[in-house]
Design an enzyme around this catalytic site. Structure first.
Site, PDB file in Angstrom:
ATOM      1  N   SER A  95     -10.895 -10.346 -32.223  1.00 38.37           N
ATOM      2  CA  SER A  95     -12.028 -10.611 -32.916  1.00 38.37           C
ATOM      3  C   SER A  95     -11.763 -10.120 -34.507  1.00 38.37           C
ATOM      4  O   SER A  95     -10.924 -11.026 -34.910  1.00 38.37           O
ATOM      5  CB  SER A  95     -12.943  -9.410 -32.656  1.00 38.37           C
ATOM      6  OG  SER A  95     -14.467  -9.656 -33.230  1.00 38.37           O
ATOM      7  N   HIS A 149     -13.898 -14.066 -31.281  1.00 43.51           N
ATOM      8  CA  HIS A 149     -15.414 -13.907 -31.785  1.00 43.51           C
ATOM      9  C   HIS A 149     -15.582 -14.626 -33.132  1.00 43.51           C
ATOM     10  O   HIS A 149     -14.816 -14.345 -34.089  1.00 43.51           O
ATOM     11  CB  HIS A 149     -15.844 -12.312 -31.796  1.00 43.51           C
ATOM     12  CG  HIS A 149     -15.775 -11.979 -30.445  1.00 43.51           C
ATOM     13  ND1 HIS A 149     -15.678 -10.361 -30.226  1.00 43.51           N
ATOM     14  CD2 HIS A 149     -15.980 -12.217 -29.124  1.00 43.51           C
ATOM     15  CE1 HIS A 149     -15.846 -10.217 -28.950  1.00 43.51           C
ATOM     16  NE2 HIS A 149     -15.976 -11.339 -28.321  1.00 43.51           N
ATOM     17  N   ASP A 186     -15.181  -4.405 -27.625  1.00 41.70           N
ATOM     18  CA  ASP A 186     -15.153  -5.458 -26.948  1.00 41.70           C
ATOM     19  C   ASP A 186     -13.739  -5.850 -26.028  1.00 41.70           C
ATOM     20  O   ASP A 186     -12.792  -5.517 -26.277  1.00 41.70           O
ATOM     21  CB  ASP A 186     -15.174  -6.724 -27.988  1.00 41.70           C
ATOM     22  CG  ASP A 186     -16.524  -6.917 -28.473  1.00 41.70           C
ATOM     23  OD1 ASP A 186     -17.739  -7.083 -27.706  1.00 41.70           O
ATOM     24  OD2 ASP A 186     -16.793  -6.916 -29.623  1.00 41.70           O
TER      25      ASP A 186
END
Length: 333
Positions: A11, A38, A130
């Site tokens: 991310s 992401h 995450d």
């Protein structure tokens, strides 16, 4: 049998980590690599071009039904989950996870279900937690877990959270991951995948694009809580297991840190709305007090002025709280 599937999640700060990783991969890697970064839903991604120039392996955007190919880097496109299914990659507009589509956890769960011990999960730089739920699934099905050294990551939240909740096999800087993966995929493995939990199978179904698949069974996934989904305001179920994530009845999924962050964002928006409403009340009360004084109704003017002062005091309290919150976030405390 060899490990022939590497799934990578990243991310914030993940592009540089990905570049370092792919730079160390050999040109004849006997495994397929699938990457989720992401990213915002709109627009296109330049990541295939960036990673294709960063190392010896070709990099390409995933298309629905694309076969997995060894020695290739397959990159999830914006606004679509990417899932591994029977040797091919499927794209889905399924429910978001932690507000993301594509989501790391969706890819990792599908890899755990499809490849079992042949899967290697890699978590790189990113914020919050995450990747924890997906990496736990990979480990539970006999796969390996690698994370970027938190001290090497621009944002250590994701690798640090995986380290906290999952029995990770290797922790190395991104620059050393390519060489390590080359060694790991060459190892002979004899492990047999354990039985697939129904929870894993169902969560993979819910993330797919088969409309309605598995959704009627979502209540079976866990226990009802009093929490609500930030995306749809539906009730959240707590899914059993080490990651402690939640899922609502329409499929949106949230890990604990991401859920708390979403609630914090909603609270801040509500507080700024309250400040705006108080400012409007202040302006109106001031104007009404002025009209009352001009017409000689001093006692009514005083009542409006009292309301103005109360609104001013309340707005001041909210502004100070919001300012303190911004300062805490800015200093990382």
């Amino acid at each position: 049998m060899h490990r022939d599937l590497v799934v990578v999640g990243a991310s914030a700060g993940g592009v540089e980590a990905l570049r370092s990783l792919v730079a160390g991969l050999p040109s004849d890697l006997p495994a397929a690599v699938v990457v989720v970064l992401h990213m915002p839903a709109g627009g296109s991604s330049a990541l295939p071009t960036i990673l294709g120039r960063s190392g010896p392996l070709p990099a390409l955007a995933v298309g629905d039904g694309m076969p997995l190919r060894q020695g290739r880097i397959h990159i999830a496109p914006p606004d679509h989950h990417t899932l591994v299914q029977n040797g091919v990659l499927r794209l889905s507009r399924g429910p978001t996870e932690n507000g993301h589509r594509p989501a790391v956890n969706v890819l990792f769960r599908s890899a755990a279900l499809s490849a079992g011990p042949a899967a290697i999960g890699v978590v790189l730089s990113g914020m919050l937690d995450d990747g924890v739920a997906g990496m736990a699934a990979i480990k539970n099905q006999g796969g390996l877990a690698l994370v970027q050294s938190p001290g090497d990551a621009l944002h250590p939240g994701m690798p640090g959270s995986v380290l906290e909740h999952v029995a990770v096999d290797h922790v190395v800087p991104a620059s050393e991951m390519g060489a390590m993966l080359s060694e790991l995929v060459a190892e002979e493995i004899t492990a047999v995948a354990p039985p697939v939990p129904e929870t894993l199978r169902l969560e993979v179904e819910v993330s797919g694009d088969n409309a309605g698949a598995g959704f009627g069974d979502i209540p079976k996934l866990g226990r009802t809580t009093t929490l609500t989904c930030p995306d749809c305001a539906g009730s959240l179920l707590e899914i059993p297991g080490g990651s402690g994530h939640h899922r609502c009845l329409v499929g949106h999924a949230w890990t604990p840190d991401a859920l708390l962050d979403a609630y914090s964002g909603g609270l801040e928006r509500a507080m700024w709305t309250a400040v705006r409403t108080l400012e409007e009340k202040i302006a109106l009360a001031r104007r009404m007090a002025g009209h009352a004084r001009q017409s000689g109704r001093a006692h009514i003017a005083d009542r409006y002025s009292d309301q103005e002062e109360e609104a001013l005091a309340a707005a001041d309290v909210l502004r100070k709280h919001l300012l303190r919150s911004e300062l805490r976030e800015g200093t990382g405390s």
